[in-house]
Design a protein around this motif. Sequence first.
Motif, PDB file in Angstrom:
ATOM      1  N   LYS A  45      41.413  38.858 -53.362  1.00  0.00           N
ATOM      2  CA  LYS A  45      42.242  39.370 -52.285  1.00  0.00           C
ATOM      3  C   LYS A  45      43.335  40.291 -52.827  1.00  0.00           C
ATOM      4  O   LYS A  45      44.044  39.950 -53.772  1.00  0.00           O
ATOM      5  N   ASP A  46      43.449  41.457 -52.224  1.00  0.00           N
ATOM      6  CA  ASP A  46      44.504  42.430 -52.532  1.00  0.00           C
ATOM      7  C   ASP A  46      44.396  43.015 -53.931  1.00  0.00           C
ATOM      8  O   ASP A  46      45.340  43.636 -54.409  1.00  0.00           O
ATOM      9  N   ARG A  47      43.260  42.830 -54.598  1.00  0.00           N
ATOM     10  CA  ARG A  47      43.066  43.484 -55.888  1.00  0.00           C
ATOM     11  C   ARG A  47      42.219  44.742 -55.671  1.00  0.00           C
ATOM     12  O   ARG A  47      42.150  45.261 -54.567  1.00  0.00           O
ATOM     13  N   LEU A  48      41.566  45.239 -56.690  1.00  0.00           N
ATOM     14  CA  LEU A  48      40.836  46.500 -56.550  1.00  0.00           C
ATOM     15  C   LEU A  48      39.541  46.343 -55.775  1.00  0.00           C
ATOM     16  O   LEU A  48      38.940  47.331 -55.355  1.00  0.00           O
ATOM     17  N   GLY A  49      39.096  45.112 -55.590  1.00  0.00           N
ATOM     18  CA  GLY A  49      37.912  44.881 -54.772  1.00  0.00           C
ATOM     19  C   GLY A  49      36.602  45.091 -55.505  1.00  0.00           C
ATOM     20  O   GLY A  49      35.613  45.512 -54.904  1.00  0.00           O
ATOM     21  N   GLN A  71      31.654  47.976 -56.365  1.00  0.00           N
ATOM     22  CA  GLN A  71      32.321  47.401 -55.188  1.00  0.00           C
ATOM     23  C   GLN A  71      31.686  46.054 -54.882  1.00  0.00           C
ATOM     24  O   GLN A  71      30.583  45.973 -54.367  1.00  0.00           O
ATOM     25  N   GLU A  72      32.372  45.003 -55.220  1.00  0.00           N
ATOM     26  CA  GLU A  72      31.863  43.652 -54.988  1.00  0.00           C
ATOM     27  C   GLU A  72      33.040  42.687 -55.098  1.00  0.00           C
ATOM     28  O   GLU A  72      33.586  42.482 -56.165  1.00  0.00           O
ATOM     29  N   ASN A  73      33.440  42.136 -53.954  1.00  0.00           N
ATOM     30  CA  ASN A  73      34.639  41.303 -53.951  1.00  0.00           C
ATOM     31  C   ASN A  73      34.318  39.813 -53.836  1.00  0.00           C
ATOM     32  O   ASN A  73      35.208  39.011 -53.582  1.00  0.00           O
ATOM     33  N   ASN A  74      33.053  39.452 -54.035  1.00  0.00           N
ATOM     34  CA  ASN A  74      32.648  38.056 -53.951  1.00  0.00           C
ATOM     35  C   ASN A  74      32.956  37.353 -55.269  1.00  0.00           C
ATOM     36  O   ASN A  74      32.257  37.535 -56.272  1.00  0.00           O
ATOM     37  N   ARG A  75      33.959  36.531 -55.262  1.00  0.00           N
ATOM     38  CA  ARG A  75      34.355  35.836 -56.491  1.00  0.00           C
ATOM     39  C   ARG A  75      33.493  34.622 -56.779  1.00  0.00           C
ATOM     40  O   ARG A  75      33.676  33.945 -57.784  1.00  0.00           O
ATOM     41  N   GLN A  76      32.577  34.333 -55.879  1.00  0.00           N
ATOM     42  CA  GLN A  76      31.690  33.194 -56.090  1.00  0.00           C
ATOM     43  C   GLN A  76      30.553  33.525 -57.062  1.00  0.00           C
ATOM     44  O   GLN A  76      29.892  32.625 -57.578  1.00  0.00           O
ATOM     45  N   ILE A  77      30.294  34.801 -57.271  1.00  0.00           N
ATOM     46  CA  ILE A  77      29.268  35.174 -58.250  1.00  0.00           C
ATOM     47  C   ILE A  77      29.821  34.841 -59.636  1.00  0.00           C
ATOM     48  O   ILE A  77      30.841  35.376 -60.058  1.00  0.00           O
ATOM     49  N   PRO A  78      29.167  33.926 -60.352  1.00  0.00           N
ATOM     50  CA  PRO A  78      29.775  33.350 -61.566  1.00  0.00           C
ATOM     51  C   PRO A  78      29.593  34.201 -62.816  1.00  0.00           C
ATOM     52  O   PRO A  78      28.761  33.927 -63.674  1.00  0.00           O
ATOM     53  N   ILE A  86      23.196  42.623 -64.115  1.00  0.00           N
ATOM     54  CA  ILE A  86      22.373  43.656 -63.511  1.00  0.00           C
ATOM     55  C   ILE A  86      22.572  43.566 -62.009  1.00  0.00           C
ATOM     56  O   ILE A  86      22.741  42.463 -61.464  1.00  0.00           O
ATOM     57  N   THR A  87      22.637  44.712 -61.333  1.00  0.00           N
ATOM     58  CA  THR A  87      22.872  44.702 -59.888  1.00  0.00           C
ATOM     59  C   THR A  87      22.245  45.938 -59.261  1.00  0.00           C
ATOM     60  O   THR A  87      21.880  46.900 -59.959  1.00  0.00           O
ATOM     61  N   HIS A  88      22.135  45.894 -57.935  1.00  0.00           N
ATOM     62  CA  HIS A  88      21.484  46.967 -57.190  1.00  0.00           C
ATOM     63  C   HIS A  88      22.413  47.430 -56.071  1.00  0.00           C
ATOM     64  O   HIS A  88      23.044  46.612 -55.401  1.00  0.00           O
ATOM     65  N   GLY A  89      22.536  48.728 -55.871  1.00  0.00           N
ATOM     66  CA  GLY A  89      23.396  49.221 -54.818  1.00  0.00           C
ATOM     67  C   GLY A  89      23.285  50.713 -54.635  1.00  0.00           C
ATOM     68  O   GLY A  89      22.470  51.394 -55.282  1.00  0.00           O
ATOM     69  N   GLU A  90      24.152  51.246 -53.775  1.00  0.00           N
ATOM     70  CA  GLU A  90      24.142  52.666 -53.433  1.00  0.00           C
ATOM     71  C   GLU A  90      25.256  53.396 -54.165  1.00  0.00           C
ATOM     72  O   GLU A  90      26.412  52.971 -54.149  1.00  0.00           O
ATOM     73  N   VAL A  91      24.908  54.518 -54.781  1.00  0.00           N
ATOM     74  CA  VAL A  91      25.902  55.341 -55.470  1.00  0.00           C
ATOM     75  C   VAL A  91      26.700  56.131 -54.434  1.00  0.00           C
ATOM     76  O   VAL A  91      26.116  56.783 -53.562  1.00  0.00           O
ATOM     77  N   ILE A  92      28.018  56.041 -54.532  1.00  0.00           N
ATOM     78  CA  ILE A  92      28.886  56.805 -53.627  1.00  0.00           C
ATOM     79  C   ILE A  92      30.003  57.447 -54.439  1.00  0.00           C
ATOM     80  O   ILE A  92      30.271  57.081 -55.581  1.00  0.00           O
ATOM     81  N   GLU A  93      30.635  58.405 -53.823  1.00  0.00           N
ATOM     82  CA  GLU A  93      31.845  59.023 -54.380  1.00  0.00           C
ATOM     83  C   GLU A  93      32.941  58.747 -53.370  1.00  0.00           C
ATOM     84  O   GLU A  93      32.966  59.340 -52.293  1.00  0.00           O
ATOM     85  N   GLN A  94      33.821  57.801 -53.685  1.00  0.00           N
ATOM     86  CA  GLN A  94      34.855  57.401 -52.738  1.00  0.00           C
ATOM     87  C   GLN A  94      36.229  57.528 -53.390  1.00  0.00           C
ATOM     88  O   GLN A  94      36.455  57.007 -54.477  1.00  0.00           O
ATOM     89  N   GLY A  96      37.449  59.899 -54.874  1.00  0.00           N
ATOM     90  CA  GLY A  96      37.368  60.568 -56.159  1.00  0.00           C
ATOM     91  C   GLY A  96      36.743  59.750 -57.265  1.00  0.00           C
ATOM     92  O   GLY A  96      36.733  60.176 -58.423  1.00  0.00           O
ATOM     93  N   VAL A  97      36.192  58.567 -56.936  1.00  0.00           N
ATOM     94  CA  VAL A  97      35.636  57.668 -57.944  1.00  0.00           C
ATOM     95  C   VAL A  97      34.148  57.481 -57.699  1.00  0.00           C
ATOM     96  O   VAL A  97      33.734  57.090 -56.598  1.00  0.00           O
ATOM     97  N   THR A  98      33.337  57.738 -58.716  1.00  0.00           N
ATOM     98  CA  THR A  98      31.916  57.417 -58.643  1.00  0.00           C
ATOM     99  C   THR A  98      31.780  55.901 -58.756  1.00  0.00           C
ATOM    100  O   THR A  98      32.302  55.302 -59.698  1.00  0.00           O
ATOM    101  N   GLN A  99      31.069  55.271 -57.800  1.00  0.00           N
ATOM    102  CA  GLN A  99      30.977  53.816 -57.797  1.00  0.00           C
ATOM    103  C   GLN A  99      29.713  53.363 -57.078  1.00  0.00           C
ATOM    104  O   GLN A  99      29.001  54.168 -56.461  1.00  0.00           O
ATOM    105  N   LEU A 100      29.472  52.073 -57.181  1.00  0.00           N
ATOM    106  CA  LEU A 100      28.313  51.469 -56.537  1.00  0.00           C
ATOM    107  C   LEU A 100      28.808  50.570 -55.413  1.00  0.00           C
ATOM    108  O   LEU A 100      29.652  49.694 -55.631  1.00  0.00           O
ATOM    109  N   LYS A 101      28.280  50.790 -54.191  1.00  0.00           N
ATOM    110  CA  LYS A 101      28.675  49.928 -53.079  1.00  0.00           C
ATOM    111  C   LYS A 101      27.471  49.129 -52.592  1.00  0.00           C
ATOM    112  O   LYS A 101      26.316  49.408 -52.942  1.00  0.00           O
ATOM    113  N   HIS A 102      27.773  48.149 -51.751  1.00  0.00           N
ATOM    114  CA  HIS A 102      26.745  47.247 -51.236  1.00  0.00           C
ATOM    115  C   HIS A 102      25.953  46.619 -52.387  1.00  0.00           C
ATOM    116  O   HIS A 102      24.727  46.482 -52.323  1.00  0.00           O
TER     117      HIS A 102
END
Length: 588
Positions: A45-49, A71-78, A86-94, A96-102
């Motif tokens: 909560k309230d961090r970079l997410g 982009q993944e704010n689920n702290r339950q992933i251990p 390893i993870t799967h997601g969509e590349v976005i530019e948000q 000004g930052v290249t990142q992976l969402k979803h």
Amino acid sequence: MSFAKTDCSQPTTPINVIQGNGQNSTFIQQKVWVKGIVTGDFRGKDRLGGYFIQNLTPDQNQQTSEGLFIQENNRQIPFQVGDVVITHGEVIEQFGVTQLKHAQRTRVCAKQQMLPNAVAIELPLEKGDLEHLEGMRVTLAKPQVITDNYQMAALGELVVSSEILMNPTSVVLPGESVEEVVAKNRLNRLIIDDGSMLKYAFAQSSESHSALPLDGANPIKLGQQVMTTGVMHYAFGQYKLQPTEPLVFSNSLISSKTMPPKVGGELKIAAFNVENFFTSIDDGTEKCGPAKNFGCRGADNKAEYQRQLAKLVHVINTADAAVVGLQELENNDSKSIKALTQALNTSAGFNQWSFIDTGALGGDVIKVGLIYQNNKVQPQGSHALLNKDSEPEFLERRNRIIVAQTFNAGSDNLFNVATVHFKSKSCRDAEGLNMNQNDGQSCYNPVRTQVAEQLARWLDTDPTKQGAAATFVVGDFNSYQLEDPMRKLKVMGYLNLADDFLGKNNWTSSYRGQVGSLDYILANEAGKKLITGLTQWHINSVSVDEYGYNNEPLDKGIERPESLFQINPYSSSDHDVVLAGISFDSKQ
């Protein structure tokens, strides 16, 4: 939750390929698998997410980043820093930052692996663009100097550089050279953030790693060195180092300790801008100034007034100057300067301090003043004023009236002290040549230069008529070292003592991440012969406002921690104290 080993054999796209060597990725809106070692975890909560991962096998292209924000704010992933995921997601530019969402189907492939070597950042930077380090693990090549802490409380940010950054006209002449210093300073700064999106996180976050420590009894100050390691992020238009290891701070500058450096001599004189010391409480009504037509400044309630007064008394008593030239007193008959003097005497336990009673001065809401220790010096004769009566061309509507007084230190050791507060750099109502000329001197430079010349001429007439050879001018000149007013005074025989005793890089105030001197003790030739030393006591330029006397909430719904306020010198004003030592044994 279990993770099959086969999940980690999924083909992935290298992070450096996703990042590319341009500002934007060519994989925007494409779904990819990525794999890397976790270098920074800012979920919550309230961090970079999200969290940062870095390539296990970097390429050899220094123009491509090896790091990526997920982009993944689920702290339950251990997983934790050092794990390979390893993870799967969509590349976005948000933002000004290249990142992976979803991000989904995240799996831990290995635990507690050795982190990649952090890229060492050298300041000043060769260029301001750190795109090639976006999302990567970085460290400072060596401890860096804190040059700006203005946003430390509110946003958890410190700005570091290879040295404290000077305001341009403190070190170069006004004009074309100013832009060169501005450009140089721009490359010599790096923001260290706190990994939090929360405003005033230190006051409301239970996660100690998400907030810089703020403690009024042991404040972090400009000039201290700091060392840390983290990941490079981009937010709000700026690159920011997000620490993943605790910040390590060095000791403070000697000149920012709770006691001022020694200046020698039999007695001291001082300049101190007390930042709007008003005995009238600021209740929002226009009741201040000689004509009662100004809003008040300073304390908003009686508790703040007492806190402000306690800090000022502590500073003045600790400085222990025989004569103190004050600026930004409430301009009333004598109530403001009398209240300060009485508080000093209450603290001392006897009538140690007295003041020069000038009454109200001109029509401004603030004025200058002189206080003195009557067991060390005594006023000789009456005070004199530089105003429209003594100088018809003196513009009282633009300039605060200047006060001069002769003092006797015994055995007919006479000296003059003039206290000044020149027109500010604020551009309100500026017209013509008084507008900002973009030469580094800001607005109203002609007004300040004119009054500097008037001041020097007036002092040369011996306005107090006591025949004292030595004259000192103390106060807030609202002009940096190499600006026209200071050079005018030097040409006319009033020398900036900091030039001889402190060298080029000296300061009394901080503004927008750069420091410079606005407050000085000047001396004529006879006065200079008496000087044994000079110091700038860095208690305010290096500190943060939140250590001051204010007691209102930091923000809506965020109470101000009591620990911020301490009766110590820090944040007693927004200007430092300047102190000079005098010895009459050196008279020639």
